[in-house]
Structures are given as C-alpha cells and as structure tokens.
Design a protein around this motif. Sequence first.
Motif, short mmCIF file in Angstrom:
data_model
loop_
_atom_site.label_atom_id
_atom_site.label_comp_id
_atom_site.label_asym_id
_atom_site.label_seq_id
_atom_site.Cartn_x
_atom_site.Cartn_y
_atom_site.Cartn_z
N LEU A 180 0.83 -1.20 0.00
CA LEU A 180 0.00 0.00 0.00
C LEU A 180 0.87 1.25 0.00
O LEU A 180 1.87 1.33 0.73
N PHE A 181 0.50 2.22 -0.82
CA PHE A 181 1.19 3.50 -0.87
C PHE A 181 0.25 4.54 -0.26
O PHE A 181 -0.88 4.71 -0.72
N THR A 182 0.70 5.22 0.77
CA THR A 182 -0.15 6.20 1.45
C THR A 182 0.50 7.57 1.42
O THR A 182 1.73 7.69 1.46
N LEU A 183 -0.34 8.59 1.34
CA LEU A 183 0.16 9.95 1.29
C LEU A 183 -0.73 10.87 2.11
O LEU A 183 -1.88 10.55 2.41
N ASN A 184 -0.17 12.03 2.46
CA ASN A 184 -0.87 13.03 3.26
C ASN A 184 -0.77 14.37 2.56
O ASN A 184 0.33 14.85 2.28
N VAL A 185 -1.93 14.96 2.25
CA VAL A 185 -1.95 16.26 1.57
C VAL A 185 -2.08 17.37 2.60
O VAL A 185 -2.63 17.18 3.69
N LEU A 186 -1.57 18.55 2.26
CA LEU A 186 -1.60 19.67 3.18
C LEU A 186 -3.01 20.20 3.40
O LEU A 186 -3.42 20.48 4.53
N ASN A 187 -3.79 20.30 2.33
CA ASN A 187 -5.13 20.88 2.38
C ASN A 187 -6.16 19.77 2.26
O ASN A 187 -6.17 19.02 1.27
N TYR A 188 -7.05 19.65 3.23
CA TYR A 188 -8.03 18.56 3.20
C TYR A 188 -8.98 18.69 2.02
O TYR A 188 -9.52 17.70 1.51
N ARG A 189 -9.18 19.93 1.52
CA ARG A 189 -10.05 20.11 0.36
C ARG A 189 -9.43 19.47 -0.88
O ARG A 189 -10.14 18.91 -1.72
N ASP A 190 -8.12 19.55 -0.98
CA ASP A 190 -7.45 18.86 -2.08
C ASP A 190 -7.66 17.35 -1.96
O ASP A 190 -7.84 16.66 -2.98
N GLY A 191 -7.61 16.85 -0.73
CA GLY A 191 -7.85 15.43 -0.54
C GLY A 191 -9.24 15.02 -1.00
O GLY A 191 -9.41 13.99 -1.68
N ASP A 192 -10.26 15.83 -0.64
CA ASP A 192 -11.63 15.54 -1.09
C ASP A 192 -11.73 15.61 -2.61
O ASP A 192 -12.42 14.81 -3.25
N THR A 193 -11.05 16.59 -3.21
CA THR A 193 -11.08 16.73 -4.67
C THR A 193 -10.45 15.52 -5.36
O THR A 193 -10.96 15.02 -6.36
N ILE A 194 -9.35 15.03 -4.80
CA ILE A 194 -8.66 13.87 -5.38
C ILE A 194 -9.56 12.64 -5.33
O ILE A 194 -9.71 11.91 -6.32
N LEU A 195 -10.18 12.40 -4.19
CA LEU A 195 -11.03 11.22 -4.05
C LEU A 195 -12.27 11.34 -4.94
O LEU A 195 -12.72 10.35 -5.53
N ALA A 196 -12.83 12.56 -5.04
CA ALA A 196 -14.00 12.75 -5.91
C ALA A 196 -13.63 12.51 -7.36
O ALA A 196 -14.39 11.89 -8.12
N ALA A 197 -12.46 13.00 -7.79
CA ALA A 197 -12.02 12.78 -9.17
C ALA A 197 -11.78 11.31 -9.45
O ALA A 197 -12.11 10.81 -10.53
#
Length: 234
Positions: A139-156
Amino acid sequence: MTAITNCQSAHTAKIDHLQTDLSCLHRDTDKIRDRTAAVERRLGEVEDVAHLGKNHVRALQQQVKIIQAKVEDAENRNRHNNIRILGLPERAEGQAPEDFAEQLIKQCLTPITLSSNFVVERAHRILTRPLPPGAPTRLFTLNVLNYRDGDTILAAARQLTEIKYENARISFYPGFSSEVQRQRRQFTAVRARLREKGIKSTMLYPSCLRVQDGDSTRFFSTPEEASDWLDRRG
C-alpha cells in the motif's frame, strides 16, 4: 417388685439419657438455625452488592463504548488528509515519494482542479517484510496539506471508471482507520450487486451506504439492510 423397681430405674435412666441427648440436639439445632439465618443475611448482602456491581459494570461498559467512539472519531479526523493508493508498482515512487505522488495525481486524475497550495506533505509505502515475487504490491499512502485537495482527489478518482499507471490498475481510497475500513469492507458484496444493476452508491463517513435510486436517495447503516432492500426491489 424388686424386678419391677429395677426395670423402672433402668427405664428412667434411659429416659434421662434420651432427654439429655434431645436437649443437646435442640441446642445444636438452635445453633444451626442461627448460622443459617446469618448465612442467608450475608448472602442477601452479597446479592445486593452483586446487583449494584452489575449495574456499575454496565455503566462502565457504556462509558467505554462512548470513549472508544470518540477516540475512533478523533483518529479518523486526524487521518482526514490521508489517501491510500492500491496497486501502484513497487519502487515506482523512487527516492522522492512526495514529488512522485504530486505528479501521479495530476497525471492519472486529469482533468482535476487543485488548490494553488496543493502539496503532498508525506508519502511512503506501508512498512512490511520484503514481498516474494508475484505478491500484491504494498500500500502507498500519502498526506496532503489541504483537506479540500484530498476531497477533490477522491472525488475525481470516483468519477473515473479505471485509473492506470504504467499498465497497472490503481485505486484511490480514504486513509481511514483499520476499524472503519473493516466496517466498510462489509459492504463490498452489496456494492458489487448495485454496480451490476447500474445503481450508483457511495460510502459516507464512517460506514453508511448511500444509494441513488433514480430520484430517491436511500441510506443503509448495515449491508444486510441494503441487501434486503435490493432483494425487494428486484
């Protein structure tokens, strides 16, 4: 007469002896009665204490459940910026996994609109023993600085039917705790049935299934509820 007198004397002695034994028996019986009463009294006290103890244990168990729920919620809120990627080829991230993760997201999820301060703060593989040849990738895991970017990535990622990197199919998932992941995995079978019927579904935090059935939206807290509804729907 002498014989009768002797017989009476013998009987009298036996009766006196019997009375003495009866008196001893009465005393022993009184002692047993007193002890029995004391035991019953103490037993009643123990039962009362045990009853109170059971109620106390139930209250403590309820408090523990509440605390566990709060801890689980706090852990997942802390993981809100985490994203897990499955299927990524081993060592694809090279020596700069954070830079690789940023490029991977922009390349595989195009078109995607991220914030101006999009940054991957941390990225790494899940640490395990060396995998044998042919084993699934780690598993490759990452942490983004802005949680909104995280939501955008998962939605995309959800909008794409298939995501590939160098001919390898990869998947993006939220970085929730192992308990939430376990709860969500229970919906895997029923979500597969929904996809076969062309019914859209999404998972809401922590483990609630939202189903879009035409113009109506349904929510299911357990896979059994969703499966029963799907059976009735036909």
